[in-house]
Design an enzyme around this catalytic site. Structure first.
Site, PDB file in Angstrom:
ATOM      1  CB  SER A 199      -8.901   1.477  -1.359  1.00  0.00           C
ATOM      2  OG  SER A 199      -8.193   2.015  -2.447  1.00  0.00           O
ATOM      3  CG  ASP A 243      -2.294   0.606   0.891  1.00  0.00           C
ATOM      4  OD1 ASP A 243      -2.368   1.845   0.890  1.00  0.00           O
ATOM      5  OD2 ASP A 243      -3.264  -0.136   0.654  1.00  0.00           O
ATOM      6  CG  HIS A 297      -4.833   4.299   0.647  1.00  0.00           C
ATOM      7  ND1 HIS A 297      -4.538   3.008   0.285  1.00  0.00           N
ATOM      8  CD2 HIS A 297      -5.994   4.593   0.007  1.00  0.00           C
ATOM      9  CE1 HIS A 297      -5.465   2.546  -0.538  1.00  0.00           C
ATOM     10  NE2 HIS A 297      -6.357   3.495  -0.724  1.00  0.00           N
TER      11      HIS A 297
END
Length: 554
Positions: free
Chosen positions: A494, A283, A319
């Site tokens: 995601s 990621d 994220h």
């Protein structure tokens, strides 16, 4: 009387002719006497080339005599150039879309001026991808795989009857030494794809790299200004405390809809929460995760950044926090993820500071190969590659054929090595990017809690005629954890991807004898649209109860 009039008329004519001759004479006379030369202002040099950070002293001369600084007014026509009161010009920045730069020197209240034309050049650093013809003579042997693979990586291959082959052998150290001898620093390499990525300050090295007999091609994958390397130390082993006792709605709390859409709680009720399964999360970053009050009990086996300039996976970008939380969180009554007992490897492959450049594919592949080498069972990657910064070439739809793009090729090999790869479909667009186009990964799109398509989900047919995404999970209005340990609502494929990835881990724990490819088939068959798949849903929403019984039949 007539004689008098005639006399005056003649006199008037004579005077008129004399006046005309005088005017003609004045018109023909020069404005400035011939012995007076006009002032001439010059600037030296008349034109200059500067690299960013370089300076040059300009000199102004009036009729050949240098003028003092206080006699001249200096101006620049662009913020890219700075000029001081004494005529010293400095290139402070660069913009390849701006031309016509100049410095103007003015004297005598603006009556006279001179121009110096300036060209500014940026000294870039480059990251180059060297594509090799072969990997050279290896210092390792296939008969001793423990020298280059972990015991878990070897066990995974044996368990699925997968041979250890030449793809597993590292690139020759001799090759790497020859590359470094030319100059630059090796920042990433791929034994699977036979590539080496180097950072260098001079693009002229490209020709020298190409002269190496084992180099097939050299591709620019990044250019930019040099920045200081961050070599922060960090710890990657928070404590792990198992604290959930039962599996009611109250225990899952805000995470209930994430798991209930797939009936995933039924796996937890049977005791399958991912224990013994290793999951790598590739990621963008996991900022301050060890200090997160809700996530600091996750079972983390290791964390690593593959970014050349920043080796700390925990110091930027949130994220990855939300992605990991969907699987790994284990806080009864607050939030329980889909695989709270699994172990995790947190691998950062995105350089969020630099922007979107092809070098991130090199980092991603390096992370995938590392995940393989440490023996992970699953990889979740909530990343998609399509567009890049100018002047680098973005992908076209025609590239999404399941075998061309660099991450796709690496994902295909990872699956051949026994890893189950889960990937988000991406947000927006009429086709998925890489590695989501791989025929061997489970590409996940997003739906709402009621099963309707998430409006942002990327979907479409691949070039070779396959539907993507493969299946769906909750991705619109997902509960997850933020950097401050709060439960928040987010949307995106995601988050759909890790929710399902965690449940795959639980199912594999229940049936460890299955291969990754058998597991992929079971998940598709368990989905609610398997009989009649259609875009944008693909095979639809996986039913983990049905998948459990399908696995039992095998």
């Amino acid at each position: 009387m007539m004689k008098v009039k005639l006399f005056f008329f003649v006199i008037w004519e004579i005077l008129f002719l004399v006046a005309c001759q005088e005017n003609t004479k004045k018109d023909n006379e020069p404005l400035i006497p011939e012995d007076v030369v006009p002032d001439k202002l010059t600037i030296e040099p008349e034109s200059i080339d500067l690299k960013v950070g370089e300076s040059c002293q300009l000199v102004v001369k009036l009729n050949g005599t240098p003028l003092e600084g206080n006699e001249v007014q200096w101006t620049s026509n662009s913020s890219l150039l700075d000029v001081d009161d004494n005529g010293k010009v400095t290139a402070v920045d660069y913009d390849e879309f701006i031309s016509g730069l100049n410095i103007k020197a003015t004297v005598k209240g603006g009556q006279l001026f001179a121009i110096c034309r300036v060209s500014v050049h940026q000294l870039y650093n480059y990251k180059l991808r060297l594509i090799l013809k072969d990997k050279g003579r290896s210092e390792y042997s296939l008969s001793e795989p423990e020298r280059f693979l972990s015991s878990r990586a070897i066990e995974r291959r044996h368990k699925q009857d997968i041979d250890i082959d030449d793809l597993d052998l590292p690139i020759s150290k001799n090759y790497l030494a020859q590359i470094e001898e030319i100059g630059g620093t090796i920042i990433a390499q791929s034994k699977w794809l036979k590539t080496v990525c180097v950072q260098c300050p001079d693009e002229d090295l490209i020709d020298k790299y190409k002269e190496l007999p084992f180099v097939e091609d050299v591709i620019k994958v990044w250019r930019g200004k040099d920045r200081e390397q961050n070599q922060d130390n960090y710890e990657a082993y928070p404590l792990y405390i198992k604290n959930i006792q039962d599996y009611s709605f109250e225990n899952y709390a805000e995470a209930w809809e994430n798991i209930a859409l797939h009936k995933g709680q039924l796996l937890h009720e049977r005791g399958f929460r991912g224990e013994g399964i290793d999951i790598a999360v590739i990621d963008a970053g996991f900022i301050n995760l060890p200090q997160n009050s809700v996530l600091n009990n996750i079972r983390i086996k290791g964390a690593r950044s593959f970014i050349y300039e920043d080796t700390n996976p925990y110091n930027t970008d949130e994220h990855g926090i939300g992605v990991v939380a969907c699987m790994a969180t284990d806080r009864s009554g607050c939030y329980v993820g889909t695989a709270p007992d699994a172990a995790y490897w947190l691998l950062r492959s995105e350089d969020v500071i630099s922007g979107d450049y092809p070098v991130e594919e090199d980092y991603w592949v390096a992370a995938m190969e590392y995940a393989d080498s440490v023996g992970v069972d699953l990889v979740n990657t909530s990343l998609s590659y399509i567009e890049y910064e100018w002047p680098f070439t973005s992908y076209k739809y025609e590239d999404m054929d399941g075998r061309t793009a660099m991450p796709t090729r690496a994902a295909n090999i990872a699956v051949d090595k026994g890893i189950f790869v889960v990937c988000c479909a991406g947000n927006g667009g009429s086709w998925v990017g890489t590695p989501a186009d791989s025929p061997n990964v489970l590409t996940v799109g997003a739906v709402t809690a009621s099963g309707n398509i998430g409006s942002f989900t990327a979907y479409g047919m691949t070039v070779d005629g396959r539907m993507k995404p493969d299946v769906m999970s909750l991705g619109s209005g997902v509960s997850t954890i933020d950097v401050n340990g709060n439960v928040v609502i987010k949307s995106g494929t995601s988050y759909a991807s890790p929710i399902l990835c965690g449940l795959v881990a639980c199912l594999w724990q229940a049936y460890p004898e299955l291969t990754n490819k058998q597991l992929l088939d079971i998940l598709k068959r368990s989905s609610d649209r398997y009989v009649d798949p259609a875009l944008p849903y693909g095979y639809g929403i996986c039913d983990m109860e049905k998948a459990f019984y399908l696995a039992e039949e095998m």
